[in-house]
Design a protein around this motif. Structure first.
Motif, PDB file in Angstrom:
ATOM      1  N   UNK A   1       0.862  -1.186   0.000  1.00 56.67           N
ATOM      2  CA  UNK A   1       0.000   0.000   0.000  1.00 56.67           C
ATOM      3  C   UNK A   1       0.893   1.229   0.000  1.00 56.67           C
ATOM      4  N   UNK A   2       0.736   2.058  -1.021  1.00 55.92           N
ATOM      5  CA  UNK A   2       1.654   3.189  -1.168  1.00 55.92           C
ATOM      6  C   UNK A   2       0.916   4.507  -1.063  1.00 55.92           C
ATOM      7  N   UNK A   3       1.340   5.338  -0.149  1.00 51.20           N
ATOM      8  CA  UNK A   3       0.855   6.710  -0.146  1.00 51.20           C
ATOM      9  C   UNK A   3       1.977   7.575   0.385  1.00 51.20           C
TER      10      UNK A   3
ATOM     11  N   UNK B   1       6.623   6.152   8.534  1.00 55.20           N
ATOM     12  CA  UNK B   1       6.809   5.132   7.491  1.00 55.20           C
ATOM     13  C   UNK B   1       6.009   3.865   7.769  1.00 55.20           C
ATOM     14  N   UNK B   2       5.720   3.590   9.053  1.00 54.02           N
ATOM     15  CA  UNK B   2       4.892   2.431   9.404  1.00 54.02           C
ATOM     16  C   UNK B   2       3.972   2.866  10.535  1.00 54.02           C
ATOM     17  N   UNK B   3       2.777   2.277  10.581  1.00 57.22           N
ATOM     18  CA  UNK B   3       1.867   2.643  11.659  1.00 57.22           C
ATOM     19  C   UNK B   3       0.962   1.477  12.001  1.00 57.22           C
ATOM     20  N   UNK B   4       0.484   1.496  13.242  1.00 55.77           N
ATOM     21  CA  UNK B   4      -0.471   0.492  13.677  1.00 55.77           C
ATOM     22  C   UNK B   4      -1.485   1.190  14.576  1.00 55.77           C
ATOM     23  N   UNK B   5      -2.764   0.952  14.313  1.00 56.37           N
ATOM     24  CA  UNK B   5      -3.824   1.498  15.154  1.00 56.37           C
ATOM     25  C   UNK B   5      -4.535   0.313  15.788  1.00 56.37           C
ATOM     26  N   UNK B   6      -4.719   0.321  17.112  1.00 60.59           N
ATOM     27  CA  UNK B   6      -5.326  -0.828  17.776  1.00 60.59           C
ATOM     28  C   UNK B   6      -6.127  -0.376  18.983  1.00 60.59           C
TER      29      UNK B   6
ATOM     30  N   UNK C   1      -7.834   1.985  -2.560  1.00 59.83           N
ATOM     31  CA  UNK C   1      -6.696   1.408  -3.282  1.00 59.83           C
ATOM     32  C   UNK C   1      -5.936   0.426  -2.391  1.00 59.83           C
ATOM     33  N   UNK C   2      -6.351   0.281  -1.121  1.00 64.09           N
ATOM     34  CA  UNK C   2      -5.682  -0.689  -0.255  1.00 64.09           C
ATOM     35  C   UNK C   2      -6.697  -1.339   0.675  1.00 64.09           C
ATOM     36  N   UNK C   3      -6.408  -2.570   1.085  1.00 66.04           N
ATOM     37  CA  UNK C   3      -7.312  -3.263   2.009  1.00 66.04           C
ATOM     38  C   UNK C   3      -7.331  -2.552   3.365  1.00 66.04           C
ATOM     39  N   UNK C   4      -6.240  -1.865   3.707  1.00 64.62           N
ATOM     40  CA  UNK C   4      -6.187  -1.143   4.985  1.00 64.62           C
ATOM     41  C   UNK C   4      -7.359  -0.177   5.126  1.00 64.62           C
ATOM     42  N   UNK C   5      -7.695   0.490   4.018  1.00 67.80           N
ATOM     43  CA  UNK C   5      -8.760   1.489   4.049  1.00 67.80           C
ATOM     44  C   UNK C   5     -10.115   0.888   4.394  1.00 67.80           C
TER      45      UNK C   5
ATOM     46  N   UNK D   1       0.806  -1.055   8.881  1.00 68.21           N
ATOM     47  CA  UNK D   1       0.512  -0.193   7.737  1.00 68.21           C
ATOM     48  C   UNK D   1       1.823   0.419   7.236  1.00 68.21           C
ATOM     49  N   UNK D   2       2.079   0.317   5.934  1.00 69.06           N
ATOM     50  CA  UNK D   2       3.309   0.917   5.407  1.00 69.06           C
ATOM     51  C   UNK D   2       2.997   2.179   4.633  1.00 69.06           C
TER      52      UNK D   2
END
Length: 531
Positions: free
Chosen positions: A1-3, A26-31, A331-335, A350-351
């Motif tokens: 996933x590129x943004x 550059x990387x993230x995680x929400x939990x 454009x990404x499954x993350x969304x 998340x990258x």
């Protein structure tokens, strides 16, 4: 996933970070149970945490919640390659060196340190792993599994349903190799549901163990399993990736097909109905080849990405059931998880690609008024504006006609000011306008002249935002002159609501006679002069 920058519109927990900090992520995680805990890694490999800090899951050494990001010193410079979290929450990461760190909730020994004391700071998980390199970690609600470079799986933590795969239901205080029928096999991918574990082998077989009351192990029955069992129904099908939801499982084959099994009360299997399936069921994805499946043990939402980059979703969608795959505009499954899942958390790390790649829009913006490859210049008030003929023709009917008739490389403009004309050209490159309200009047004139409807609308919005008692009459006159009806209405109402102050201004004293008569008659109809 590129943004290029983390999208705070999708991940609002980051919305209070200043842009200069967001650009470094550059990387993230929400939990967390309300998506209110977050970790991120910057371009300099620094690791930060923010949020409510339940059970010390931010790894900061205390239980304080924080709206300002705080640095997790022990993780800085470590290069995180895999991250997962439980519902406690506990957090587990694998680093580029193959080390595993864990922290947070530890009521079931899910941190693997042999105790049940919560861990307030990241601690190395060492038992049985010191000589191993771990490449991937996965957490269920209160258990953890880890995959090593030699294809071995280690598990620890909560084991009420056999999810640790040890052959018993006793909790596992430290990492233990999951063996039995995985003994001489090479595992390449792992995932956890709330209370179960899944492993994909290098030969395309898939195994599951743990809780199975919804059929999430895909064995055709509902009995829990205390050791890994092969999903025999997928004999002859090559699985390459597995993803687990709360109580359902998705698997991707090497030919791009998706199978699903387990709980289905929200349509998360994508079968078109809400019946649980204890056996793998092939999902209809309209002959599109899939390249990724996504699910998260905290939710009943499913997603997949096609070879052409389209993203599908099904299952729980903000509390509603979507029983078959739906095309999204993402454009990404993350969304999908950011916008539809409850809670809206990241299903994996998340990258954010921070290289110097520019989108089409960004590239154009950068070239505006830059002489380097410009092939046309406008001369306005003795100043130069550098542009590109091709872009102007694409973006504006007026220029398409004009530039097809002329091959000049310089055009003089007398009708509009430099400021206004430059703003117009910049709009053609950026889709936005950047002018104070008084100058936006000149741009409104231009937009009317060139029949640029959208620009006209933007100008009206800008002018509305900048209205004041001093300039209200000036803006009203302009609105009348350029036939901007809703702007005229807006300015008129403002003038009536601030009548005393507005009539004391110089602009009112200088007001055109006809306009003044018109204004007084309309204001009286509006009830401005009633006692």
């Amino acid at each position: 996933f590129i943004c290029l920058m983390l999208d705070v519109g999708k991940w609002p927990v980051f919305a209070l970070l200043p842009p200069e900090e967001l650009r470094l992520i550059r990387q993230a995680c929400v939990f967390g149970s309300a998506a209110n805990e977050a970790l991120y890694v910057t371009v300099n490999d620094e690791v930060f945490a923010l949020g409510t800090n339940c059970s010390g899951c931010l790894g900061l050494g205390d239980l304080q919640s924080t709206i300002e990001p705080r640095r997790i010193d022990v993780l800085c410079g470590k290069k995180i390659v895999s991250l997962s979290y439980g519902t406690g929450p506990h957090v587990v990461i694998a680093t580029a060196d193959g080390e595993v760190f864990a922290w947070g909730h530890n009521g079931y020994s899910q941190l693997g340190n042999g105790t049940t004391n919560h861990g307030l700071t990241p601690a190395l998980v060492s038992t049985n792993l010191l000589s191993k390199r771990v490449t991937e970690v996965a957490c269920g609600s209160h258990h953890t599994i880890a995959l090593t470079t030699d294809g071995e799986v280690y598990a620890w933590g909560y084991n009420n349903s056999g999810q640790v795969g040890s052959g018993s239901t006793a909790n596992q205080p430290t990492p233990r190799r999951v063996s039995s029928c995985l003994q001489n096999k090479v595992v390449v991918n792992i995932a956890c549901g709330q209370l179960c574990s899944m492993a994909v082998l290098d030969n395309g077989e898939i195994y599951g163990w743990g809780y199975n009351c919804n059929g999430q192990l895909g064995l055709g029955n509902n009995g829990n399993q205390q050791t890994p069992c092969r999903i025999a129904a997928l004999q002859g099908v090559n699985i390459i990736q597995v993803a687990c939801g709360y109580a359902h499982t998705l698997a991707l084959t090497d030919e791009g097909f998706v199978y699903a099994w387990g709980a289905n009360s929200y349509g998360q299997l994508g079968t078109g109905n809400k019946s649980n399936q204890a056996l793998p069921t092939l999902i209809n994805t309209d002959k599109e080849r899939m390249v990724e499946v996504a699910a998260c043990h905290t939710s009943h939402t499913s997603a997949a990405k096609t070879q052409s980059g389209q993203v599908l979703m099904w299952g729980q969608c903000r509390g509603q059931a979507v029983a078959s795959p739906h095309l999204t505009h993402f454009s990404s499954t993350d969304d999908v998880f950011a916008c539809f899942a409850t809670p809206a958390v990241t299903w994996h790390l998340l990258s954010v690609d921070g290289d110097d790649y520019l989108t089409v829009a960004q590239s154009l913006k950068k070239e505006f008024d830059s002489p380097e490859i410009s092939d046309l210049k406008f001369l306005v008030d003795g100043k130069c504006i550098h542009v590109h003929k091709a872009l102007l023709k694409i973006r504006c009917e007026h220029f398409r006609a004009l530039l097809n008739e002329t091959d000049e490389d310089a055009i003089e403009i007398h009708q509009f000011s430099y400021l206004v004309y430059r703003a117009f050209l910049e709009y053609l490159y950026t889709d936005t306008i950047n002018l104070p309200p008084e100058d936006a009047i000149g741009l409104l004139d231009l937009a009317t002249f060139y029949r640029e409807t959208r620009l006209k609308r933007l100008c009206q919005e800008t002018i509305k935002r900048g209205i004041s008692e001093e300039n209200a009459i000036t803006l009203l006159s302009a609105a009348v002159k350029y036939e901007a009806r809703d702007l005229e209405e807006f300015c008129f109402k403002f003038c009536v609501n601030h009548l005393t102050a507005v009539t004391q201004t110089q602009a009112f004293a200088d007001m055109d006679h006809d306009l003044l008569k018109n204004f007084i008659s309309k204001a009286s109809r509006y009830g401005a002069f009633k006692n």
